[in-house]
Design a protein around this motif. Structure first.
Motif, mmCIF file in Angstrom:
data_model
loop_
_atom_site.group_PDB
_atom_site.id
_atom_site.type_symbol
_atom_site.label_atom_id
_atom_site.label_comp_id
_atom_site.label_asym_id
_atom_site.label_seq_id
_atom_site.Cartn_x
_atom_site.Cartn_y
_atom_site.Cartn_z
ATOM 1 N N ARG A 115 15.044 31.765 8.966
ATOM 2 C CA ARG A 115 15.987 31.562 7.871
ATOM 3 C C ARG A 115 17.102 32.595 7.937
ATOM 4 O O ARG A 115 16.902 33.706 8.427
ATOM 5 N N VAL A 116 18.261 32.215 7.487
ATOM 6 C CA VAL A 116 19.364 33.149 7.324
ATOM 7 C C VAL A 116 19.834 33.050 5.884
ATOM 8 O O VAL A 116 19.682 32.009 5.243
ATOM 9 N N LYS A 117 20.387 34.130 5.390
ATOM 10 C CA LYS A 117 20.836 34.138 3.998
ATOM 11 C C LYS A 117 22.323 34.464 3.963
ATOM 12 O O LYS A 117 22.706 35.635 3.919
ATOM 13 N N PRO A 118 23.177 33.432 4.031
ATOM 14 C CA PRO A 118 24.616 33.693 4.030
ATOM 15 C C PRO A 118 25.063 34.244 2.684
ATOM 16 O O PRO A 118 24.499 33.898 1.636
ATOM 17 N N PRO A 119 26.056 35.119 2.708
ATOM 18 C CA PRO A 119 26.546 35.681 1.445
ATOM 19 C C PRO A 119 27.198 34.603 0.585
ATOM 20 O O PRO A 119 27.840 33.694 1.089
ATOM 21 N N LEU A 120 26.990 34.702 -0.701
ATOM 22 C CA LEU A 120 27.605 33.756 -1.629
ATOM 23 C C LEU A 120 28.302 34.572 -2.709
ATOM 24 O O LEU A 120 27.723 34.903 -3.746
ATOM 25 N N GLU A 121 29.539 34.904 -2.410
ATOM 26 C CA GLU A 121 30.292 35.744 -3.320
ATOM 27 C C GLU A 121 30.681 34.985 -4.579
ATOM 28 O O GLU A 121 30.733 33.758 -4.590
ATOM 29 N N LYS A 122 30.981 35.737 -5.594
ATOM 30 C CA LYS A 122 31.373 35.130 -6.854
ATOM 31 C C LYS A 122 32.698 34.399 -6.676
ATOM 32 O O LYS A 122 33.624 34.881 -6.034
ATOM 33 N N LEU A 123 32.761 33.204 -7.237
ATOM 34 C CA LEU A 123 33.985 32.410 -7.134
ATOM 35 C C LEU A 123 35.144 33.078 -7.863
ATOM 36 O O LEU A 123 34.989 33.608 -8.966
ATOM 37 N N THR A 124 36.309 33.038 -7.216
ATOM 38 C CA THR A 124 37.517 33.501 -7.882
ATOM 39 C C THR A 124 38.012 32.395 -8.813
ATOM 40 O O THR A 124 37.642 31.228 -8.663
ATOM 41 N N PRO A 125 38.855 32.751 -9.770
ATOM 42 C CA PRO A 125 39.394 31.706 -10.663
ATOM 43 C C PRO A 125 40.090 30.583 -9.896
ATOM 44 O O PRO A 125 39.964 29.406 -10.258
ATOM 45 N N HIS A 126 40.806 30.920 -8.830
ATOM 46 C CA HIS A 126 41.512 29.883 -8.082
ATOM 47 C C HIS A 126 40.540 28.992 -7.311
ATOM 48 O O HIS A 126 40.775 27.780 -7.160
ATOM 49 N N GLN A 127 39.449 29.564 -6.827
ATOM 50 C CA GLN A 127 38.437 28.751 -6.149
ATOM 51 C C GLN A 127 37.760 27.800 -7.130
ATOM 52 O O GLN A 127 37.494 26.639 -6.803
ATOM 53 N N MET A 128 37.479 28.295 -8.327
ATOM 54 C CA MET A 128 36.883 27.423 -9.349
ATOM 55 C C MET A 128 37.832 26.283 -9.705
ATOM 56 O O MET A 128 37.416 25.127 -9.871
ATOM 57 N N LEU A 129 39.120 26.599 -9.783
ATOM 58 C CA LEU A 129 40.109 25.563 -10.080
ATOM 59 C C LEU A 129 40.183 24.552 -8.929
ATOM 60 O O LEU A 129 40.337 23.350 -9.167
ATOM 61 N N THR A 130 40.034 25.049 -7.702
ATOM 62 C CA THR A 130 40.072 24.158 -6.535
ATOM 63 C C THR A 130 38.894 23.189 -6.551
ATOM 64 O O THR A 130 39.059 21.984 -6.301
ATOM 65 N N ILE A 131 37.708 23.705 -6.822
ATOM 66 C CA ILE A 131 36.530 22.840 -6.882
ATOM 67 C C ILE A 131 36.684 21.806 -8.004
ATOM 68 O O ILE A 131 36.371 20.621 -7.832
ATOM 69 N N ALA A 132 37.200 22.242 -9.138
ATOM 70 C CA ALA A 132 37.441 21.306 -10.239
ATOM 71 C C ALA A 132 38.447 20.238 -9.822
ATOM 72 O O ALA A 132 38.304 19.061 -10.166
ATOM 73 N N GLY A 133 39.451 20.643 -9.043
ATOM 74 C CA GLY A 133 40.448 19.693 -8.570
ATOM 75 C C GLY A 133 39.861 18.668 -7.621
ATOM 76 O O GLY A 133 40.207 17.481 -7.689
ATOM 77 N N LEU A 134 38.970 19.110 -6.725
ATOM 78 C CA LEU A 134 38.338 18.171 -5.801
ATOM 79 C C LEU A 134 37.441 17.181 -6.550
ATOM 80 O O LEU A 134 37.405 15.995 -6.219
ATOM 81 N N VAL A 135 36.729 17.667 -7.546
ATOM 82 C CA VAL A 135 35.895 16.782 -8.368
ATOM 83 C C VAL A 135 36.781 15.772 -9.105
ATOM 84 O O VAL A 135 36.476 14.575 -9.181
ATOM 85 N N ALA A 136 37.901 16.264 -9.652
ATOM 86 C CA ALA A 136 38.832 15.373 -10.354
ATOM 87 C C ALA A 136 39.407 14.322 -9.414
ATOM 88 O O ALA A 136 39.568 13.158 -9.789
ATOM 89 N N LEU A 137 39.703 14.720 -8.171
ATOM 90 C CA LEU A 137 40.232 13.777 -7.188
ATOM 91 C C LEU A 137 39.277 12.606 -6.996
ATOM 92 O O LEU A 137 39.689 11.437 -7.032
ATOM 93 N N VAL A 138 38.006 12.920 -6.782
ATOM 94 C CA VAL A 138 37.010 11.877 -6.556
ATOM 95 C C VAL A 138 36.832 11.011 -7.805
ATOM 96 O O VAL A 138 36.835 9.777 -7.735
ATOM 97 N N ALA A 139 36.701 11.668 -8.960
ATOM 98 C CA ALA A 139 36.434 10.930 -10.197
ATOM 99 C C ALA A 139 37.584 10.007 -10.577
ATOM 100 O O ALA A 139 37.379 8.826 -10.898
ATOM 101 N N ILE A 140 38.800 10.530 -10.527
ATOM 102 C CA ILE A 140 39.956 9.741 -10.969
ATOM 103 C C ILE A 140 40.201 8.561 -10.042
ATOM 104 O O ILE A 140 40.465 7.432 -10.496
ATOM 105 N N THR A 141 40.106 8.787 -8.746
ATOM 106 C CA THR A 141 40.400 7.705 -7.801
ATOM 107 C C THR A 141 39.324 6.628 -7.799
ATOM 108 O O THR A 141 39.630 5.441 -7.673
ATOM 109 N N LEU A 142 38.061 7.037 -7.933
ATOM 110 C CA LEU A 142 36.985 6.055 -7.885
ATOM 111 C C LEU A 142 36.781 5.341 -9.219
ATOM 112 O O LEU A 142 36.578 4.132 -9.259
ATOM 113 N N ILE A 143 36.830 6.089 -10.311
ATOM 114 C CA ILE A 143 36.541 5.501 -11.626
ATOM 115 C C ILE A 143 37.736 4.720 -12.165
ATOM 116 O O ILE A 143 37.600 3.609 -12.686
#
Length: 442
Positions: free
Chosen positions: A238-266
């Motif tokens: 096993r390896v344990k890759p580092p998982l640093e705390k998300l920056t505000p911009h990274q959190m916004l990016t993930i929210a944007g990707l989720v919104a992309l999928v939801a808006i286009t599909l729904i």
């Protein structure tokens, strides 16, 4: 010589010149659209501009710009580490993690070469670090990208489904997506076993990475120096890759990707316009990323796809598409005609861009499909699978990206391995896709 024959010969010349001289196929196609349209079809400049695929252009620019931001701000790397932790950091699962990440990226809209360009350097870096066969890792990334490539909001899916909708043919976005997903997953599983995946699960590096795997009883060329015994060292289970705390911009990016999928599909909103809107919000939140993110737009891919589709639009306007369909139908054996389409698509795509091949061959097959002699969805799915799975070829964009990112290997040997593997895919997959999707499933 009729105008239809001239236009087909020009299309063939575009593929030949693009392959032989490494010239962007889209650039050639734009010039051909102008020359053939004006000289052979009496089309005006306005007529040619009218067939320019504006919707596809927006999809390509919006998606690649959005993923350029996600790559630059570290969101993609964070998601890779999250996926590794999700499988408990097991080394034997790394190839499948890379397969899944590439698949998710294309499924939510990234063009296949962009997904491979993002994942391949990470995957082949893991290959060096943990003694994993680089061929295994590379082809898993490519097959993963193609597995997700026909989702309803993907570029491949948009090209195919738009062509079917325009021709008023039966559509099933999910059926074509699942066909590609299943074929690529099955082949990836076979590759995993053949190229040392079971050794990884046992905590060993794959000796086959040194000795070269066997295909059809023939041992493939070695990749790296040393003896097999020297390369069967134990691996950390096993390896344990580092998982640093998300920056505000990274959190916004993930929210944007989720919104992309939801808006286009729904809500069935255009994926390109949604992607650009999300990217603009992310840009306003971090303007410094704009310049580098714009450089991440795959302009050669944009030029290629838009050029080929513009030329296909000219072919449609001058009646060449209908003419080809009638001649294919005259073969007299619809199943054989469908098989020939699959093989031609696979062979051409192995030396060129899959998106270009899809953009040209799907419309060309429409009149043949309208004859009703073969199942529409099965034939389209078989052609789609045949034309994209061969992207492991080192002459195709994805295969070239894998070759370019391979580290600490004999490049000549690795090239030969990719070439042999690509040849096997070209020879076998169209036949299997035809049998499963046209003969049995059609």
């Amino acid at each position: 010589m009729s105008a239809e024959v001239v236009s087909i010969l020009v299309l063939a010349a575009i593929f030949v010149v693009a392959i032989a001289m490494s010239v962007n196929m889209g650039l050639l196609a734009f010039a051909a659209a102008f020359l053939v349209g004006t000289l052979a079809a009496d089309m005006t400049a306005d007529d040619i501009f009218a067939v320019f695929p504006g919707g596809i252009f927006v999809v390509l620019v919006g998606i690649t710009y959005l993923f350029g931001i996600a790559q630059l701000n570290g969101t993609v790397g964070w998601l890779v580490n999250l996926a590794m932790r999700g499988v408990g950091g097991r080394v034997g699962a790394i190839p499948w993690v890379m397969f899944a990440i590439a698949g998710v990226l294309t499924a939510i809209g990234a063009v296949s070469p962009a997904a491979v360009a993002i994942v391949a350097p990470i995957a082949l870096g893991f290959a060096v670090q943990f003694g994993i066969n680089p061929l295994l890792m590379g082809v898993m990334v490519v097959h993963g990208a193609q597995a997700g490539g026909f989702s309803p909001i993907s570029v491949y899916g948009t090209i195919v489904n738009d062509a079917l909708a325009e021709a008023n043919l039966a559509q099933s976005e999910i059926a074509i997506f699942l066909a590609s997903l299943v074929f690529n997953t099955v082949v990836a599983a076979a590759v995993f076993v053949l190229f040392g995946g079971l050794r990884l699960l046992r905590g060993e590096s794959a000796a086959v990475a040194t000795a070269g795997p066997s295909i059809g009883g023939r041992r493939m060329p070695p990749l790296i120096g040393g003896s097999p015994e020297a390369d069967t060292r134990g691996l950390p289970p096993r390896v344990k890759p580092p998982l640093e705390k998300l920056t505000p911009h990274q959190m916004l990016t993930i929210a944007g990707l989720v919104a992309l999928v939801a808006i286009t599909l729904i809500f069935d909103v255009d994926v390109g316009l949604v992607a650009i809107s999300v990217a603009v919000v992310l840009t306003l939140a971090s303007p410094k990323l704009q310049k580098k993110a714009i450089e991440e737009i795959k302009w050669p891919v944009v030029l290629l796809i838009c050029g080929v589709l513009t030329y296909v639009g000219v072919l449609e306007e001058m009646g060449t598409i209908d003419w080809v369909g009638e001649n294919v139908a005259d073969v007299g054996a619809p199943l054989i005609a469908a098989l020939l389409l699959c093989y031609v698509g696979a062979i051409v795509s192995a030396f060129a861009s899959s998106v270009g091949v899809l953009g040209a061959f799907i419309p060309l097959s429409v009149p043949f499909l309208l004859q009703g002699e073969v199942g529409v969805l099965g034939t389209v799915a078989a052609l789609a699978v045949s034309s994209t799975m061969v992207d492991v070829s080192p002459y195709s964009t994805n295969g070239a990206l894998v070759l370019a990112n391979a580290r600490e290997v004999d490049q000549d040997a690795f090239y030969r391995q990719l070439l042999i593997y690509g040849a096997v895919i070209v020879g076998v997959v169209p036949m299997l896709a035809w049998l499963a999707l046209v003969v049995i499933g059609g």
